[in-house]
Structure formats: structure tokens, C-alpha cells
Design a protein around this motif. Structure first.
Motif, PDB file in Angstrom:
ATOM      1  N   VAL A 196       0.881  -1.162   0.000  1.00 38.58           N
ATOM      2  CA  VAL A 196       0.000   0.000   0.000  1.00 38.58           C
ATOM      3  C   VAL A 196       0.924   1.219   0.000  1.00 38.58           C
ATOM      4  N   LYS A 197       0.794   2.057  -1.018  1.00 43.91           N
ATOM      5  CA  LYS A 197       1.696   3.204  -1.189  1.00 43.91           C
ATOM      6  C   LYS A 197       1.332   4.330  -0.209  1.00 43.91           C
ATOM      7  N   LEU A 247      -6.575   3.306   3.817  1.00 48.40           N
ATOM      8  CA  LEU A 247      -7.076   2.227   2.961  1.00 48.40           C
ATOM      9  C   LEU A 247      -6.440   0.866   3.265  1.00 48.40           C
ATOM     10  N   ILE A 248      -5.532   0.810   4.258  1.00 43.12           N
ATOM     11  CA  ILE A 248      -4.858  -0.467   4.541  1.00 43.12           C
ATOM     12  C   ILE A 248      -5.894  -1.563   4.827  1.00 43.12           C
ATOM     13  N   GLY A 249      -6.836  -1.249   5.711  1.00 45.05           N
ATOM     14  CA  GLY A 249      -7.810  -2.262   6.129  1.00 45.05           C
ATOM     15  C   GLY A 249      -8.630  -2.793   4.967  1.00 45.05           C
ATOM     16  N   ASP A 250      -9.100  -1.895   4.124  1.00 44.87           N
ATOM     17  CA  ASP A 250      -9.913  -2.315   2.977  1.00 44.87           C
ATOM     18  C   ASP A 250      -9.115  -3.219   2.046  1.00 44.87           C
ATOM     19  N   ILE A 251      -7.871  -2.812   1.797  1.00 49.86           N
ATOM     20  CA  ILE A 251      -7.041  -3.574   0.852  1.00 49.86           C
ATOM     21  C   ILE A 251      -6.708  -4.955   1.427  1.00 49.86           C
ATOM     22  N   VAL A 252      -6.330  -5.000   2.706  1.00 53.62           N
ATOM     23  CA  VAL A 252      -6.029  -6.287   3.336  1.00 53.62           C
ATOM     24  C   VAL A 252      -7.257  -7.191   3.285  1.00 53.62           C
ATOM     25  N   ALA A 271       4.095  -8.841   6.921  1.00 51.74           N
ATOM     26  CA  ALA A 271       3.590  -7.471   6.734  1.00 51.74           C
ATOM     27  C   ALA A 271       4.340  -6.518   7.646  1.00 51.74           C
ATOM     28  N   LYS A 272       4.596  -5.309   7.158  1.00 56.39           N
ATOM     29  CA  LYS A 272       5.151  -4.269   8.040  1.00 56.39           C
ATOM     30  C   LYS A 272       4.859  -2.870   7.510  1.00 56.39           C
ATOM     31  N   LEU A 273       4.594  -1.968   8.469  1.00 60.75           N
ATOM     32  CA  LEU A 273       4.465  -0.546   8.166  1.00 60.75           C
ATOM     33  C   LEU A 273       5.875   0.019   8.228  1.00 60.75           C
ATOM     34  N   VAL A 325       4.674   3.287   4.124  1.00 64.41           N
ATOM     35  CA  VAL A 325       4.013   2.331   3.229  1.00 64.41           C
ATOM     36  C   VAL A 325       3.704   1.078   4.046  1.00 64.41           C
ATOM     37  N   PHE A 326       2.761   0.251   3.559  1.00 60.58           N
ATOM     38  CA  PHE A 326       2.456  -1.012   4.230  1.00 60.58           C
ATOM     39  C   PHE A 326       2.852  -2.131   3.278  1.00 60.58           C
TER      40      PHE A 326
END
Ligand code: CMP
Length: 143
Positions: free
Chosen positions: A8-9, A17-22, A35-37, A70-71
Motif C-alpha cells: 500500500v503506497k 485504505l490499509i484495512g480495505d485492501i487487506v 507485513a510491516k508498516l 508504506v504497508f
């Protein structure tokens, strides 16, 4: 099992938007194995986007990807590289289908919310740039 690198850029992180994309990848049936931020350094940005270094937008691209957190993720599953590309939509959000991540959330080709590996070779290279072998977790066979 096939693995791919998905990120996630900075625009996607900033817009929550991280949650929606995951969730999209989880609901599809893929498994999150790392995964990492993180904040991308200029060196990592130049290496990750090395194939674009002669493009006129290279400076804009590396400047943007290092501009905020980024995530970074590794997803695993049957045919995950090609399927994730379909779920992300075309690089230019003006051409991405509605229902894809970029089609639903993106507006410009630079700030297009998400990155995903485009081939098995890129996936291996990109996973290796962002994660160590021990970061990649395994699930029980029946999970
Ligand atoms: P990505 O999948 O991360 O891989 C390369 C990126 O280059 C791409 O997504 C776009 O965000 C970016 N890109 C492609 N064309 C342009 C452009 N003309 N201007 C700025 N960025 C671009």
C-alpha cells in the motif's frame, strides 16, 4: 505455494485504505505471510524501482514512494501473482475497472494506491528486498 509482494503506497496509507485492501486479499482466500508498516529509504526506492531508472518520472516515483509510510506485505496462494494484479487493476486508474483497488480508489498514475509484483521473478526480487526469510510465516496445511 506462490507468493507475491504487495505494497500500500503512501497515498493509500494516508487515506486509511490499509484495512480495505487487506480485507480484499483475505476475502479472496489468500494468506498473509508477512507485513510491516515502514518508511522506504531513497536507496531502497531506487533499487525497488530500478527498471524505471531511465524513465522521465523516476524522480517523481522515488520521491513519492519515500514521502511517507508504506504497508509492505507478502501474500501467498494459488496463482496469487496474476490474480493480485487483476484485483489491483490497470496501473493508470483512469483505465482500471471499477471493483479493482485502483479503479475504486485511485485517480492518477503516480498516486495509484498500491503496488504488486508483475512476474514470479519480480515477486522473488521484491520480497527479498523488503523481507528476510525468517519474516515469512507458515500456516498449518489445513488452514
Ligand atoms: P507501480 O506498479 O508501483 O510500478 C511503477 C510505477 O510507476 C507505477 O506503479 C506508477 O505509479 C508509476 N508511474 C508510471 N507511469 C508514471 C508517470 N507517467 N508518472 C508518474 N508515475 C508513473
Amino acid at each position: 505455494m506462490e507468493k507475491t509482494f504487495i505494497m500500500v503506497k503512501p497515498d493509500g496509507v494516508q487515506r486509511n485504505l490499509i484495512g480495505d485492501i487487506v480485507q480484499r486479499f483475505e476475502k479472496k482466500g489468500f494468506k498473509l505471510v508477512a507485513a510491516k508498516l515502514m518508511q522506504i529509504s531513497p536507496d531502497l526506492a531506487e533499487e525497488h524501482y530500478g527498471e524505471h531508472k531511465d524513465k522521465p518520472f523516476f524522480g517523481e516515483l522515488t520521491g513519492f514512494i519515500t514521502s511517507g509510510p508504506v504497508f509492505a506485505m507478502v501474500w501467498e496462494g494459488e496463482n496469487v501473482i496474476a490474480t493480485a494484479r487483476k484485483m489491483m487493476g490497470a496501473t493508470n486508474p483512469a483505465e482500471s475497472d471499477i471493483g479493482t483497488v485502483r479503479g475504486d480508489f485511485g485517480l492518477t498514475v503516480g498516486k495509484n494506491v498500491i503496488h504488486g509484483s508483475d512476474s514470479p521473478e519480480s515477486a522473488e526480487r521484491e520480497i527479498g528486498l523488503f523481507f528476510n526469510e525468517e519474516d515469512l510465516l507458515a500456516y498449518n496445511k489445513d488452514q
